[in-house]
Design a protein around this motif. Sequence first.
Motif, PDB file in Angstrom:
ATOM      1  N   SER A   1       9.835   5.158  -1.148  1.00  0.00           N
ATOM      2  CA  SER A   1      10.022   4.545   0.173  1.00  0.00           C
ATOM      3  C   SER A   1       9.830   3.040   0.106  1.00  0.00           C
ATOM      4  O   SER A   1      10.596   2.274   0.711  1.00  0.00           O
ATOM      5  N   TYR A   2       8.833   2.585  -0.651  1.00  0.00           N
ATOM      6  CA  TYR A   2       8.581   1.146  -0.735  1.00  0.00           C
ATOM      7  C   TYR A   2       9.569   0.446  -1.667  1.00  0.00           C
ATOM      8  O   TYR A   2       9.890  -0.725  -1.454  1.00  0.00           O
TER       9      TYR A   2
ATOM     10  N   LEU B   1      12.552  -0.116   0.483  1.00  0.00           N
ATOM     11  CA  LEU B   1      12.278  -1.220   1.404  1.00  0.00           C
ATOM     12  C   LEU B   1      12.388  -2.557   0.676  1.00  0.00           C
ATOM     13  O   LEU B   1      12.928  -3.530   1.210  1.00  0.00           O
TER      14      LEU B   1
ATOM     15  N   SER C   1      10.536  -7.243   2.221  1.00  0.00           N
ATOM     16  CA  SER C   1      10.932  -6.881   0.857  1.00  0.00           C
ATOM     17  C   SER C   1       9.776  -7.128  -0.102  1.00  0.00           C
ATOM     18  O   SER C   1       9.490  -6.319  -0.989  1.00  0.00           O
TER      19      SER C   1
ATOM     20  N   GLY D   1       7.179  -4.453   0.466  1.00  0.00           N
ATOM     21  CA  GLY D   1       7.566  -3.196  -0.156  1.00  0.00           C
ATOM     22  C   GLY D   1       7.285  -3.189  -1.648  1.00  0.00           C
ATOM     23  O   GLY D   1       6.756  -2.213  -2.189  1.00  0.00           O
TER      24      GLY D   1
ATOM     25  N   ILE E   1      19.264   2.402   4.528  1.00  0.00           N
ATOM     26  CA  ILE E   1      17.930   2.651   3.981  1.00  0.00           C
ATOM     27  C   ILE E   1      17.540   4.104   4.191  1.00  0.00           C
ATOM     28  O   ILE E   1      17.037   4.778   3.283  1.00  0.00           O
TER      29      ILE E   1
ATOM     30  N   LEU F   1      11.245  -0.567  11.553  1.00  0.00           N
ATOM     31  CA  LEU F   1      11.709  -0.508  10.167  1.00  0.00           C
ATOM     32  C   LEU F   1      10.578  -0.040   9.250  1.00  0.00           C
ATOM     33  O   LEU F   1      10.767   0.864   8.429  1.00  0.00           O
ATOM     34  N   PHE F   2       9.405  -0.640   9.398  1.00  0.00           N
ATOM     35  CA  PHE F   2       8.271  -0.270   8.555  1.00  0.00           C
ATOM     36  C   PHE F   2       7.800   1.143   8.878  1.00  0.00           C
ATOM     37  O   PHE F   2       7.360   1.880   7.987  1.00  0.00           O
TER      38      PHE F   2
ATOM     39  N   THR G   1      10.328   3.708   7.071  1.00  0.00           N
ATOM     40  CA  THR G   1      10.178   3.782   5.619  1.00  0.00           C
ATOM     41  C   THR G   1       8.822   4.352   5.218  1.00  0.00           C
ATOM     42  O   THR G   1       8.727   5.161   4.291  1.00  0.00           O
TER      43      THR G   1
END
Length: 451
Positions: A9-10, A13, A22, A25, A276, A334-335, A338
């Motif tokens: 997931s990171y 990102l 970015s 992540g 994503i 977004l965070f 993810t």
Amino acid sequence: TSGLTVILSYIVLSAAHIPLFSDVGAANALIVVSILAAALSFLPPLLALLGKRVFWPKRNFEFKPSILSKVTRRAMRRPRTVLVVLLALTVVAAVIASTLPVNINFLALTPAGPGKTGLDQISHNYGGSTLVPTYVVVELPSKLSAGGNLFNATELNVLANLTQTIREAKGVIAVYGPLTPYNYSIPYAQLDSYKPDVRSEYASAMLSYVSTDNSSVYFEVVFSGDPFGDTALADAVNLRHMVHAAAPEGYTVYVGGSSLDSEAILSYVFSVLPKIVVLLVSAIYVVLLLQLRSAFTPLRLIATILSSIAWTLLLGWIIFYKIGGTSVFVFAPLFLVTTMLGVGVDYDIFMMTRVREEARKGLTDEEAIIRTSETTAGVVTTLGLILSSVFFGLVLTRIQLVQQIGLSLAIGILLDTFVVWLIYVPSIMILAKELNWWPSDPRKQPISEDK
């Protein structure tokens, strides 16, 4: 497997090349890799060395069903009702969450204090984008200044028309440029009739907006309202179209600034977010397919996590927008997406791995689910409470973006722990029956109890 999903997931990102996040992540992925390496190399020999002493002072390991397992039992008695209610809630949440207003107001990241008060006062009293104006740069086909406080009349007339076009654009409250250095038009056509000192002052003010090579000029445009709000962003885009349309042939126009940069970032995030999600979901599905040996369960797992994300966004819509009266930083959803797709999958993996183990011992799916809930519900809910409290601690900061991310993740983890894990997943598994393990069958690979 749980660690791998979080790392994925990171990594996704980080690969999205989204400003600020970015780097976050990439850093988080490295941290999880380090923790996973320590857990696989250092922890096992340590536990073997300490033995049962690691549980000191507890000595009695008699099995006692968790109180939370009663919730799972009740959900399993009426799985269709539970599934219909939660699916309906998911649809409603997704529809409402899609209307959640988002922003990218970097000025709001400033913590509350005298500095923030000063910024707010300047924006309120002198125009929202006074501190972050929109810029219009015009490359001229010929030199503007002829020297000695003399100017090219043809270029001045073109710039006068462009200045008027900018002033007429929606939302514009001030224009500073070569012909309006004080936000009003100076009598450039009558400069020769003024005294030398006055003519020199006007010429100096005009030249402050002219490039050093005398081939281009720029304008500062101030919009009313929040420079990062939807209205100002739309007005900035409209201004860009108007100026490009008004520029004669031979003139090159560039329009930029914080408002247009923010609009570009928002557009990029909205365009990259579906990619994503698709990429992350596909990667997680492959990992879970290999781990659980089931084609259906990874899909169900991902769907339930997406449901908890929709519920969290609905609560965010209520808390931040309806109650707080503010929009949400675009980076917060977004965070959330993810992180929840990585972290939220963990608890489900714990559950499914344990259910599979119980099924391999010969238990039915119903018995395996109940047994798993009775033995692990307390542990998983404790982990969920600890993790959510960590994220909730971010709410104590004075930075709005961090507060929104922290509260959203805390809510998401709690929903995943107490709704998805205890109610949603067991209900689906009861109805899915053989699909839970298709195409494999854990009962064809039995293990003994002492294993």
